[in-house]
Design an enzyme around this catalytic site. Structure first.
Site, PDB file in Angstrom:
ATOM      1  N   SER A 141       1.024  -1.174  -0.003  1.00 10.65           N
ATOM      2  CA  SER A 141      -0.342   0.616   0.235  1.00 10.65           C
ATOM      3  C   SER A 141       1.188   0.825   0.092  1.00 10.65           C
ATOM      4  CB  SER A 141      -1.185  -0.284   1.675  1.00 10.65           C
ATOM      5  OG  SER A 141      -1.261   1.185   1.420  1.00 10.65           O
ATOM      6  N   TYR A 154      -1.624  -1.432  10.602  1.00 10.71           N
ATOM      7  CA  TYR A 154      -2.050  -1.068   9.088  1.00 10.71           C
ATOM      8  C   TYR A 154      -0.413  -0.774   8.253  1.00 10.71           C
ATOM      9  CZ  TYR A 154      -4.216  -1.515   4.004  1.00 10.71           C
ATOM     10  OH  TYR A 154      -4.047  -1.601   2.792  1.00 10.71           O
TER      11      TYR A 154
HETATM   12  N1  LIG Z   1      -8.794  -0.017  -2.334  1.00 11.50           N
HETATM   13  C1  LIG Z   1      -7.832   0.033  -1.040  1.00 11.50           C
HETATM   14  O1  LIG Z   1      -7.719   1.367  -1.509  1.00 11.50           O
HETATM   15  C2  LIG Z   1      -6.685  -0.567  -0.783  1.00 11.50           C
HETATM   16  C3  LIG Z   1      -4.579   0.865  -1.510  1.00 11.50           C
HETATM   17  C4  LIG Z   1      -4.048  -0.071  -0.563  1.00 11.50           C
HETATM   18  C5  LIG Z   1      -3.820  -1.252  -0.070  1.00 11.50           C
HETATM   19  N2  LIG Z   1      -5.044  -2.291  -0.513  1.00 11.50           N
HETATM   20  C6  LIG Z   1      -4.889  -4.158  -0.411  1.00 11.50           C
HETATM   21  O2  LIG Z   1      -5.215  -4.801  -1.471  1.00 11.50           O
HETATM   22  C7  LIG Z   1      -5.818  -6.007  -0.521  1.00 11.50           C
HETATM   23  C8  LIG Z   1      -6.906  -5.681  -1.026  1.00 11.50           C
HETATM   24  O3  LIG Z   1      -7.610  -4.828  -0.395  1.00 11.50           O
HETATM   25  P1  LIG Z   1      -9.732  -4.946  -0.727  1.00 11.50           P
HETATM   26  O4  LIG Z   1      -9.455  -3.143  -1.374  1.00 11.50           O
HETATM   27  O5  LIG Z   1     -10.295  -5.806  -1.876  1.00 11.50           O
HETATM   28  O6  LIG Z   1     -10.205  -4.897  -0.011  1.00 11.50           O
HETATM   29  P2  LIG Z   1     -12.061  -5.289   0.159  1.00 11.50           P
HETATM   30  O7  LIG Z   1     -12.227  -5.328  -0.613  1.00 11.50           O
HETATM   31  O8  LIG Z   1     -12.224  -5.321   2.082  1.00 11.50           O
HETATM   32  O9  LIG Z   1     -11.056  -7.731   0.242  1.00 11.50           O
HETATM   33  C9  LIG Z   1      -9.827  -7.844   0.996  1.00 11.50           C
HETATM   34  C10 LIG Z   1      -9.865  -9.189   0.516  1.00 11.50           C
HETATM   35  O10 LIG Z   1      -9.116 -10.111   2.221  1.00 11.50           O
HETATM   36  C11 LIG Z   1      -9.337 -11.240   2.251  1.00 11.50           C
HETATM   37  N3  LIG Z   1      -9.615 -11.801   3.400  1.00 11.50           N
HETATM   38  C12 LIG Z   1      -9.350 -10.434   4.702  1.00 11.50           C
HETATM   39  N4  LIG Z   1      -9.112 -11.188   5.619  1.00 11.50           N
HETATM   40  C13 LIG Z   1      -9.175 -12.133   5.297  1.00 11.50           C
HETATM   41  C14 LIG Z   1      -9.051 -13.622   6.255  1.00 11.50           C
HETATM   42  N5  LIG Z   1      -8.194 -13.654   7.698  1.00 11.50           N
HETATM   43  N6  LIG Z   1      -8.135 -14.825   5.847  1.00 11.50           N
HETATM   44  C15 LIG Z   1      -8.600 -15.565   4.628  1.00 11.50           C
HETATM   45  N7  LIG Z   1      -8.634 -13.756   3.476  1.00 11.50           N
HETATM   46  C16 LIG Z   1      -8.876 -12.809   4.131  1.00 11.50           C
HETATM   47  C17 LIG Z   1     -11.447 -10.518   2.520  1.00 11.50           C
HETATM   48  O11 LIG Z   1     -12.008 -12.185   2.191  1.00 11.50           O
HETATM   49  P3  LIG Z   1     -12.257 -12.597   3.473  1.00 11.50           P
HETATM   50  O12 LIG Z   1     -13.299 -11.806   3.534  1.00 11.50           O
HETATM   51  O13 LIG Z   1     -13.705 -13.777   2.436  1.00 11.50           O
HETATM   52  O14 LIG Z   1     -12.022 -13.562   3.859  1.00 11.50           O
HETATM   53  C18 LIG Z   1     -11.840 -10.101   1.184  1.00 11.50           C
HETATM   54  O15 LIG Z   1     -11.835 -10.915   0.136  1.00 11.50           O
HETATM   55  C19 LIG Z   1      -5.382  -5.866   0.626  1.00 11.50           C
HETATM   56  O16 LIG Z   1      -4.108  -6.188   0.897  1.00 11.50           O
HETATM   57  C20 LIG Z   1      -5.729  -3.841   1.093  1.00 11.50           C
HETATM   58  O17 LIG Z   1      -4.881  -4.085   2.091  1.00 11.50           O
HETATM   59  C21 LIG Z   1      -5.988  -1.581  -1.190  1.00 11.50           C
END
Ligand SMILES: NC(=O)c1ccc[n+]([C@@H]2O[C@H](COP(=O)([O-])OP(=O)(O)OC[C@H]3O[C@@H](n4cnc5c(N)ncnc54)[C@H](OP(=O)(O)O)[C@@H]3O)[C@@H](O)[C@H]2O)c1
Length: 266
Positions: A141, A154
């Site tokens: 991130s 985080y």
């Molecule tokens: N969106 C942003 O602005 C942003 C920015 C920087 C970085 N990121 C990174 O991108 C990645 C994906 O995030 P996203 O934005 O797509 O958010 P999201 O829509 O909340 O997706 C998060 C994913 O992680 C899974 N997850 C969460 N806890 C888990 C656990 N204990 N075991 C297994 N799976 C788990 C969730 O699936 P389940 O609930 O089915 O387990 C879901 O598929 C993350 O690493 C996040 O830090 C996002």
């Protein structure tokens, strides 16, 4: 994108957001996929919406359940007899001042966002070394490069990923094993809705910056380009204030502190 054609690609966090968008784009690009996260029904939904569901296996897992991850890795390798690309993407964000954040939450975020990535990598690495081939992709991130209020757990986990995976890259570079770290800015997903608060609940709020962020399908395209070109590290997102923050942090970090104090993000 030719790079992904018939490549066995394991995506964690594939049930939502960036992981879901990657599943669609990679399936359309001809990859064989292993989709993982906790919610089996959501993974089935994503699989059925992919271009080639017949080339997709699901392995349900909880990244917080450290003792299960070795077995899950064996299952993943067995699914198509090998793995070419591991996309470490599953994770949770956090929204709370340090003073309000319990140690349970500090440890939980570290477990999900950092130690699970280390575990899965340790279990998969011998397979990549034996095959003299493999590509680790790590969803860090902008918070892996800077610090702002309300993100201590985080940002700590994301910063730790850079240390670990930069070292790994240096160790395995001569064995045809690649490491690409992605540093997304704001991407429109449920990341803030699912973020953990200082006491361990879910925030349940769609943050304005996330809502205005880059759509996840566009992020997936940018990520795939960075991976296919073997980049060490790549920013993914809009040309917005978060990209500017990376530049300011590098050349004038004191300015970033001043703006961070003025604008506490959701
Ligand atoms: N969106 C942003 O602005 C942003 C920015 C920087 C970085 N990121 C990174 O991108 C990645 C994906 O995030 P996203 O934005 O797509 O958010 P999201 O829509 O909340 O997706 C998060 C994913 O992680 C899974 N997850 C969460 N806890 C888990 C656990 N204990 N075991 C297994 N799976 C788990 C969730 O699936 P389940 O609930 O089915 O387990 C879901 O598929 C993350 O690493 C996040 O830090 C996002």
């Amino acid at each position: 994108m030719q790079y992904f054609q018939n490549k066995v690609t394991w995506i964690t966090g594939a049930s939502s957001g960036i992981g879901e968008a990657l599943a669609y784009a990679l399936s359309a690009a001809g990859a064989m996929l292993i989709l993982s996260s906790r919610k089996q029904n959501e993974l089935e939904r994503v699989k059925n919406q992919c271009a080639h569901p017949e080339k997709i296996k699901i392995i349900q897992l909880d990244l917080e359940n450290a003792s299960s991850l070795q077995e899950k890795t064996k299952e993943a390798i067995a699914a198509f007899d090998h793995i070419d690309i591991m996309i470490h993407n599953g994770g949770i964000s956090q929204r709370s001042f340090v003073i309000d954040t319990s140690m349970e939450v500090q440890r939980k975020v570290m477990e999900v966002d950092y130690f699970s990535y280390v575990s899965l990598t340790n279990y998969l690495l011998p397979h990549f070394i034996e095959r003299k081939s493999g590509h680790f992709v790590i969803m860090s991130s902008v918070m892996g490069k800077i610090g702002t209020p309300k993100r201590s757990a985080y940002a700590a986990a994301k910063h730790a990923l850079h240390g670990f995976f930069d070292c790994l890259r240096a160790e395995v570079a001569d064995q045809n094993i690649l490491v690409t770290i992605i540093t997304p800015g704001y991407i429109r997903t449920n990341v803030s809705v699912n973020a953990v608060t200082g006491s361990g609940g879910s925030l349940g709020i769609m943050a304005h910056d996330i809502e205005q962020g880059l759509p996840a399908d566009k992020a997936a395209t940018q990520i795939m380009k960075a991976v296919a070109s073997g980049k060490f590290e790549a920013y993914v997102g809009k040309n917005g204030k978060e990209k500017l923050a990376l530049i300011i942090n590098r050349f004038a970090p004191n300015l970033l502190i001043k703006s961070a104090v003025k604008q506490v993000p959701t």
